[in-house]
Design an enzyme around this catalytic site. Structure first.
Site, mmCIF file in Angstrom:
data_model
loop_
_atom_site.group_PDB
_atom_site.id
_atom_site.type_symbol
_atom_site.label_atom_id
_atom_site.label_comp_id
_atom_site.label_asym_id
_atom_site.label_seq_id
_atom_site.Cartn_x
_atom_site.Cartn_y
_atom_site.Cartn_z
ATOM 1 N N PHE A 233 0.818 -1.201 0.000
ATOM 2 C CA PHE A 233 0.000 0.000 0.000
ATOM 3 C C PHE A 233 0.857 1.257 0.000
ATOM 4 O O PHE A 233 0.541 2.230 -0.671
ATOM 5 C CB PHE A 233 -0.867 -0.084 1.267
ATOM 6 N N ASP B 255 -6.485 -11.559 4.532
ATOM 7 C CA ASP B 255 -5.028 -11.416 4.494
ATOM 8 C C ASP B 255 -4.458 -11.654 5.885
ATOM 9 O O ASP B 255 -3.736 -10.824 6.429
ATOM 10 C CB ASP B 255 -4.660 -10.026 3.951
#
Ligand SMILES: *[C@@H]1O[C@H](CO)[C@@H](O)[C@H](O)[C@H]1NC(C)=O
Length: 849
Positions: free
Chosen positions: A524, A637
């Site tokens: 990210f 995740d």
């Protein structure tokens, strides 16, 4: 002497009140108006000011006169403020200044006969900044019955979120009739009182945006306990009624009480309800009967055709562990929650906790049933339910809270049906694949349309129309597109919880994104450590500016985090969405990732007990995700870099960027492109592209092996059969030889029995097919058991030591972190076989001293 003292106190009080008003504070805390008089009275230490007297913050128009004043000496015994009333045969407005924010408004009515006026013949309406509160209202003839508590005055309570500076309470008698009012009470509330995400019964979670809307309090019950008087709830001066008369079968629930050490599960919950509410509860009767086949049921009369907010208050008063009491909650015969475990949700015993549900009541129904009963599907040791408090609020629809039956609903039909279809579209999720972009656009258009309608119709400037927005991220199949649309509208983020930071504030906190402040890097972007201005440490996650993937995940993460709150989930402090920046601000987790404590760093190794506690914490966080929200959430995740440890090594799940809301009841999975992290991926998900909560269970199984083996899940530098941890460890576990490959740094400091059981759980999680894997709730339960095995073993070892060597008790051993177990005399304990075996590894630290 006594008299003089109290007179001085009253004077002091009056002076400070004047100072308060005179200082012109931005928001008035409390305004109490004693109607129909110029004299003020003190009740429970609060001053009610006469509406004839001059008041800086209140104007009454037309100015009240003596002939609209009813002096009611016979009512005085009911309460000083009922000794007078204001009577109106035409419109009457009370305007309060400086009242922007959230307030409880209470209208006090105490019927009377005075001159030619008989209060029971009055018919009138009341509006607050254009929001209809009461319409063609007659105070009921028999208030004592209506009230359920025998008192013969009536208090109508409303919750208002006031957008403008002023609040105008408008009273209007119906044609040819008159109206009256005895007292007006305005009490400011904390603005987080209704900030939590709410589960729609049979649907998603939604955030209730109350801005400019209103609610009417229908019921507020202290379940299983006595009435709580306003003076016992001095924050907000609410009344909590006894629940007995609303139960369909009082014998179904017996009252329990415990007033020891109750605290709020979350420190900012203190105004949600006074602790008194949590001290009493009802649980299901017949504790001797193991199989309970009944519900505790409350039946409440409500107005048809409105949405209701149901707030349930819980506090586990008996059990000191999770999974002892799991039950189901039904609202109007539909399941609102199953497998409800107060202990797990609140994070302990004696923790005050609440849960909100939203349900629509059809226009043909005038009852709301709340039922709590056994959840026989779970393995809880007690099929028992518990409830401490219950509140029911009616939500305004199209700027209206008043219910007037069939009488004048015709003129509103078009508005109403549109609102209904909007809610149905968002809520029921017909087909459950409503494209987010579409929903947002509709909501936005509708909102604009209605705002202009209302603006032109009755010029109610202060009020914005009904607006609910759902947790929509789950319903989109194309998150990128969706996120793009949301940003275009620009306004969605502003309605979320959490603080909105400016880029300047973020720059100040991170020393202008100084590389030295970087504490992590992910797909990210970078994560910085920062200090926000009140000195709080925070983890600040900044997305790559060009990352489209980042944008979608950023949106998902805000959506998820703003509706989730749990001791074992990382909480979000706020976000920044400005100048093309996408930044999330989290609570700072001082001990970083679980992975960093397992391998690849020079941090001291975690003891077996610490590892178990971390696994239990993470499991509890995941269990909450899977079962807490109405339809459950799949993390997608799960890995050791997404399990973070705070300064006390309490584990919290983080990184919800890939999360999805779980399947609706009629479906068993969510179809989706494969995402997640290599090495943790559920093979079934990989094969069939179908996501279930069991995919998280698989990944969690890999985490368990990682925790015990302390190596990377994928290590290409190893021989072929060892590269993939899951395959390799599963191979050893299947031969019941897991101990051959466990982290040598554990140094034999573990109960062999607990290790055996632990391996079995991990193995079960890695079952090839999802349906053969346990649920997170079961995993949690078994891990708790593993910890108990280990603790019992440690205890035995300590006892053996203290009896032979006469050293300090085990209590002393628990204080220090990694070192505590080194003092355990493993090799002299009763279960020494495994200890000796592992000593052969040459890594034992037990004899260091
Ligand atoms: C409890 O109430 C629900 C909803 O009305 C109902 O479906 C269920 O059968 C009841 N359970 C028992 C054990 O009576």
């Amino acid at each position: 002497m006594q008299m003089g003292k109290s007179a001085a106190l009253v004077l002091l009080y009056a002076v400070s009140f004047c100072l308060m008003v005179g200082a012109g504070r931005a928001q008035l805390k409390t305004v109490l108006i004693n109607c129909g008089t110029n004299s003020s009275v003190d009740v429970d230490g609060r001053r009610w000011v006469g509406d004839l007297a001059a008041n800086n913050n209140l104007t009454v128009s037309p100015a009240p006169t003596a002939d609209t004043t009813a002096a009611l000496s016979s009512n005085t015994s009911l309460g000083p403020i009922y000794g007078s009333a204001r009577i109106f045969a035409g419109g009457l407005n009370y305007t309060f200044q400086e009242v922007q924010g959230d307030y409880f408004l209470r209208l006090h009515f105490c019927p009377f006969t005075f001159d030619q006026y008989n209060a029971n013949e009055s018919v009138f309406g009341v509006a607050a900044n254009g929001l209809g509160l009461l319409s063609q209202y007659s105070v009921p003839g028999d208030i004592a019955t209506e009230n359920n508590n025998g008192s013969s005055y009536l208090i109508k309570e409303f919750f208002l979120s006031i957008d403008s500076n002023d609040l105008v309470i408008e009273f209007l008698p119906s044609k040819g009739s008159f109206g009256f009012i005895n007292g007006l009470e305005l009490v400011a509330s904390e603005d987080n009182l209704f900030a939590d995400a709410i589960s729609k019964v049979g649907g998603n979670s939604v955030n209730l945006n109350l801005s400019g809307r209103g609610m009417e309090t229908m019921y507020r019950l202290n379940v299983g306990g006595p009435q709580i008087k306003p003076s016992q709830d001095p924050d907000l001066w609410r009344t909590w009624e006894v629940d007995t008369s609303y139960m369909t079968n009082v014998d179904a629930g017996y009252q329990i009480k415990n007033n020891s050490n109750i605290t709020y599960a979350s420190s900012n919950d203190s105004s949600i309800a006074p602790l008194l509410v949590y001290e009493t509860a009802r649980t299901m009767s017949n504790t001797q009967v193991l199989e309970k086949r009944f519900n505790m049921s409350w039946k409440l009369t409500v107005d048809p055709g409105f949405d209701y907010l149901v707030r349930l208050h819980f506090c586990e008063l008996l059990f000191g562990q999770p999974n002892q009491r799991n039950f189901r909650i039904y609202v109007n015969n539909r399941t609102a929650a199953d497998n409800f475990d107060i202990y797990a949700r609140a994070g302990g015993k004696n923790k005050a906790y609440h849960q909100d549900y939203l349900d629509a009541v059809s226009s043909r129904v005038s009852t709301l049933w709340i039922q709590l009963g056994p959840d026989t599907a779970t393995g809880a040791s007690e099929t028992d339910a518990l409830l401490n408090g219950l509140e029911i609020y009616k939500l305004s629809r199209n700027g209206n809270l008043a219910y007037v039956g069939a009488f004048n609903s015709a003129q509103n039909t078009t508005n109403k049906s549109r609102a209904r279809s909007l809610l149905a579209g968002i809520g029921a999720g017909i087909g459950s694949v409503l494209i987010l972009a579409f929903a947002v656009t509709i909501v936005f258009l509708l909102r604009r349309r209605r705002r202009s309608e209302i603006g032109s119709k009755n010029n109610a400037l202060g009020w914005r129309p009904l607006f609910l927005h759902g947790a929509i991220s789950n319903t989109t199949t194309n998150a990128k597109e969706a996120a793009g649309t949301k940003n275009q509208n620009g306004s969605v983020a502003s309605m979320r919880l959490g603080r909105r930071f400016t880029v300047a504030e973020i720059r100040a906190a991170t020393k202008n994104f100084d590389e030295k402040m970087v504490i992590g890097v992910g797909g990210f972007g970078k994560v910085y450590r920062g200090e926000i201005e009140d000195g709080t440490l925070a983890a600040i996650k900044r997305a790559h500016p060009q990352s489209q993937q980042g944008l979608a995940e950023f949106e998902t993460e805000i959506e998820m985090l703003s509706k989730l709150r749990h001791r074992h989930l990382v909480s979000m402090i706020g976000f920044c969405e400005e100048q093309n920046e996408m930044i999330l601000v989290y609570e700072y987790m001082a001990n970083g990732t679980l992975r960093s404590h397992l391998f690849g760093s020079d941090l001291p190794p975690l003891s077996w007990r610490q590892r178990l506690e971390v696994c239990i914490g993470a499991a509890r966080g995941l269990h909450y995700l899977h079962t807490g929200a109405d339809r459950g959430i799949i993390h997608r995740d799960v890995k050791t870099t997404n399990i973070l440890l705070d300064k006390n090594l309490v584990a919290k799940m983080s990184d919800f960027g890939l999360s999805k809301t779980g399947p609706a009841l009629e479906h068993t999975h969510v179809s989706t492109a494969v995402k997640g992290s290599f090495g943790y991926l559920d093979p079934e998900y990989f094969r069939r592209q179908q996501l279930t909560q069991k995919s998280d269970v698989y990944s969690f199984g890999v985490v368990l092996f990682e925790v015990v083996c302390a190596r990377a899940v994928i290590n290409p530098s190893l021989p072929k059969d060892q590269i993939n941890l899951a395959e390799w460890a599963l191979g050893w576990q299947r031969q019941r030889s897991l101990e051959t490959i466990i982290d040598p740094r554990l140094g034999g400091q573990y109960s062999p029995e607990s290790m055996k059981k632990f391996g079995e759980i991990a193995e079960k999680c890695l079952a090839d097919e999802g349906r053969s894997r346990p649920t997170m709730g079961e995993v949690l339960w078994h891990l708790e058991y593993v910890l108990q095995l280990h603790e019992a073993w440690r205890q035995r070892a300590n006892d053996a030591e203290s009896s032979s060597l006469n050293v300090e008790s085990s209590e002393d051993c628990q204080a220090a972190g990694g070192a505590e177990e080194r003092r355990n005399p493993l090799f002299t304990g009763p279960d020494s076989a495994i200890g000796r075996n592992t000593e052969g590894n040459g890594e034992s630290v037990a004899r260091d001293e």
